[in-house]
Design a protein around this motif. Structure first.
Motif, PDB file in Angstrom:
ATOM      1  N   VAL A 180       0.833  -1.201   0.000  1.00 19.50           N
ATOM      2  CA  VAL A 180       0.000   0.000   0.000  1.00 19.50           C
ATOM      3  C   VAL A 180       0.874   1.259   0.000  1.00 19.50           C
ATOM      4  N   ASN A 181       0.354   2.311  -0.590  1.00 20.94           N
ATOM      5  CA  ASN A 181       1.073   3.584  -0.592  1.00 20.94           C
ATOM      6  C   ASN A 181       1.105   4.182   0.806  1.00 20.94           C
ATOM      7  N   VAL A 182       2.287   4.597   1.218  1.00 21.93           N
ATOM      8  CA  VAL A 182       2.449   5.207   2.537  1.00 21.93           C
ATOM      9  C   VAL A 182       3.153   6.556   2.349  1.00 21.93           C
ATOM     10  N   VAL A 183       2.670   7.565   3.048  1.00 26.67           N
ATOM     11  CA  VAL A 183       3.284   8.894   2.995  1.00 26.67           C
ATOM     12  C   VAL A 183       4.357   8.972   4.084  1.00 26.67           C
ATOM     13  N   ARG A 184       5.563   9.361   3.675  1.00 28.52           N
ATOM     14  CA  ARG A 184       6.652   9.521   4.652  1.00 28.52           C
ATOM     15  C   ARG A 184       7.500  10.719   4.279  1.00 28.52           C
ATOM     16  N   SER A 185       8.362  11.117   5.200  1.00 30.62           N
ATOM     17  CA  SER A 185       9.303  12.200   4.918  1.00 30.62           C
ATOM     18  C   SER A 185      10.205  11.817   3.749  1.00 30.62           C
ATOM     19  N   GLU A 186      10.510  12.795   2.915  1.00 28.75           N
ATOM     20  CA  GLU A 186      11.347  12.558   1.739  1.00 28.75           C
ATOM     21  C   GLU A 186      12.791  12.283   2.145  1.00 28.75           C
ATOM     22  N   SER A 187      13.247  13.002   3.170  1.00 21.92           N
ATOM     23  CA  SER A 187      14.628  12.806   3.599  1.00 21.92           C
ATOM     24  C   SER A 187      14.713  12.816   5.128  1.00 21.92           C
ATOM     25  N   ILE A 188      15.768  12.202   5.611  1.00 18.00           N
ATOM     26  CA  ILE A 188      15.946  12.059   7.063  1.00 18.00           C
ATOM     27  C   ILE A 188      17.432  12.183   7.425  1.00 18.00           C
ATOM     28  N   LYS A 189      17.660  12.369   8.708  1.00 17.71           N
ATOM     29  CA  LYS A 189      19.024  12.313   9.236  1.00 17.71           C
ATOM     30  C   LYS A 189      18.958  11.389  10.441  1.00 17.71           C
ATOM     31  N   ILE A 190      19.831  10.407  10.456  1.00 18.26           N
ATOM     32  CA  ILE A 190      19.799   9.405  11.526  1.00 18.26           C
ATOM     33  C   ILE A 190      21.197   9.214  12.113  1.00 18.26           C
ATOM     34  N   GLN A 191      21.219   8.919  13.390  1.00 15.50           N
ATOM     35  CA  GLN A 191      22.475   8.612  14.072  1.00 15.50           C
ATOM     36  C   GLN A 191      22.309   7.216  14.648  1.00 15.50           C
ATOM     37  N   ALA A 192      23.349   6.395  14.544  1.00 15.98           N
ATOM     38  CA  ALA A 192      23.269   5.029  15.080  1.00 15.98           C
ATOM     39  C   ALA A 192      24.677   4.481  15.252  1.00 15.98           C
ATOM     40  N   TRP A 193      24.773   3.234  15.676  1.00 12.83           N
ATOM     41  CA  TRP A 193      26.056   2.538  15.773  1.00 12.83           C
ATOM     42  C   TRP A 193      26.054   1.415  14.743  1.00 12.83           C
ATOM     43  N   ASN A 194      27.214   1.159  14.152  1.00 21.90           N
ATOM     44  CA  ASN A 194      27.272   0.069  13.178  1.00 21.90           C
ATOM     45  C   ASN A 194      27.721  -1.225  13.859  1.00 21.90           C
ATOM     46  N   ILE A 195      27.906  -2.252  13.041  1.00 20.36           N
ATOM     47  CA  ILE A 195      28.214  -3.586  13.567  1.00 20.36           C
ATOM     48  C   ILE A 195      29.594  -3.629  14.224  1.00 20.36           C
ATOM     49  N   LYS A 196      30.441  -2.656  13.887  1.00 17.12           N
ATOM     50  CA  LYS A 196      31.776  -2.591  14.500  1.00 17.12           C
ATOM     51  C   LYS A 196      31.762  -1.775  15.784  1.00 17.12           C
ATOM     52  N   GLY A 197      30.564  -1.314  16.163  1.00 14.53           N
ATOM     53  CA  GLY A 197      30.451  -0.549  17.389  1.00 14.53           C
ATOM     54  C   GLY A 197      30.819   0.910  17.225  1.00 14.53           C
ATOM     55  N   ARG A 198      30.895   1.355  15.966  1.00 12.64           N
ATOM     56  CA  ARG A 198      31.247   2.755  15.721  1.00 12.64           C
ATOM     57  C   ARG A 198      29.997   3.579  15.452  1.00 12.64           C
ATOM     58  N   PRO A 199      29.929   4.775  16.069  1.00 11.30           N
ATOM     59  CA  PRO A 199      28.782   5.646  15.804  1.00 11.30           C
ATOM     60  C   PRO A 199      28.909   6.288  14.431  1.00 11.30           C
ATOM     61  N   PHE A 200      27.783   6.520  13.803  1.00 13.26           N
ATOM     62  CA  PHE A 200      27.788   7.216  12.522  1.00 13.26           C
ATOM     63  C   PHE A 200      26.516   8.036  12.372  1.00 13.26           C
ATOM     64  N   THR A 201      26.585   9.043  11.520  1.00 13.88           N
ATOM     65  CA  THR A 201      25.415   9.857  11.194  1.00 13.88           C
ATOM     66  C   THR A 201      25.206   9.736   9.696  1.00 13.88           C
ATOM     67  N   LEU A 202      23.966   9.572   9.290  1.00 16.13           N
ATOM     68  CA  LEU A 202      23.668   9.378   7.876  1.00 16.13           C
ATOM     69  C   LEU A 202      22.509  10.274   7.465  1.00 16.13           C
ATOM     70  N   GLU A 203      22.702  10.950   6.331  1.00 13.77           N
ATOM     71  CA  GLU A 203      21.590  11.696   5.737  1.00 13.77           C
ATOM     72  C   GLU A 203      21.132  10.894   4.537  1.00 13.77           C
ATOM     73  N   ALA A 204      19.845  10.640   4.455  1.00 11.05           N
ATOM     74  CA  ALA A 204      19.338   9.812   3.363  1.00 11.05           C
ATOM     75  C   ALA A 204      18.080  10.425   2.793  1.00 11.05           C
ATOM     76  N   SER A 205      17.831  10.082   1.521  1.00  8.54           N
ATOM     77  CA  SER A 205      16.578  10.506   0.897  1.00  8.54           C
ATOM     78  C   SER A 205      16.098   9.364   0.013  1.00  8.54           C
ATOM     79  N   GLY A 206      14.921   9.540  -0.562  1.00  6.22           N
ATOM     80  CA  GLY A 206      14.392   8.520  -1.466  1.00  6.22           C
ATOM     81  C   GLY A 206      14.105   7.202  -0.766  1.00  6.22           C
TER      82      GLY A 206
END
Ligand code: NI
Length: 161
Positions: free
Chosen positions: A95-121
């Motif tokens: 089903v079609n869902v309305v969401r934000s076009e772009s986001i900025k997220i902070q998390a930790w990766n599998i190596k335990g390192r923090p990262f910040t990512l800006e994503a769209s689409g």
């Protein structure tokens, strides 16, 4: 590792913070990546496999495998887009869902390192979908009541077959 489906209460619970990114977490993340490959998904979150921790993994074709541990959504754009979504926990429903076009997220990766990512689409969309799972929210919750009820009915009918 098995996907739990709509109706299971675990999908409605808030996942808990991960204290240490240890061998267990790494193994779970790898298994989740295997699972989305096998089940032809693009992402899966801990609660969907009954692992009630704040972790999700994403693998979109043509993109790298991504692991998000203890993610925080820092920004979600006011600008939105509509696109068809499905969920491994609600098979057969798209089903079609309305969401934000772009986001900025902070998390930790599998190596335990923090990262910040800006994503769209598509990546921004999948991140929002998976993040929702950590909060006990499903893509169907973004629809109006009437539409949601109709799709739940459809899903339950199909499950009985
Ligand atoms: Ni999902």
């Amino acid at each position: 590792m098995k996907i739990i489906t709509f109706g299971d209460e675990k999908l409605r619970l808030k996942a808990e913070k991960i204290d240490t990114i240890d061998e267990e977490i790494i193994a779970v993340a790898k298994e989740m990546l295997e699972l989305i490959k096998r089940d032809k998904g693009v992402g899966v979150a801990g609660p969907q496999v009954g692992f009630m921790k704040r972790i999700f993994v994403i693998h979109i074709e043509g993109d790298e495998k991504r692991v998000f541990i203890n993610p925080s959504l820092l920004e979600t754009s006011v600008e939105t887009t509509k696109y068809e979504e499905g969920c491994l926990s609600v098979p057969g429903i798209y089903v079609n869902v309305v969401r934000s076009e772009s986001i900025k997220i902070q998390a930790w990766n599998i190596k335990g390192r923090p990262f910040t990512l800006e994503a769209s689409g598509l990546l921004a969309r999948v991140i929002q979908h998976e993040y929702d799972h950590l909060e006990g929210v499903l893509f169907l919750d973004h629809l109006n009541d009437k539409k949601r009820e109709k799709l739940i009915e459809k899903f339950e009918k199909a499950q009985k077959k």
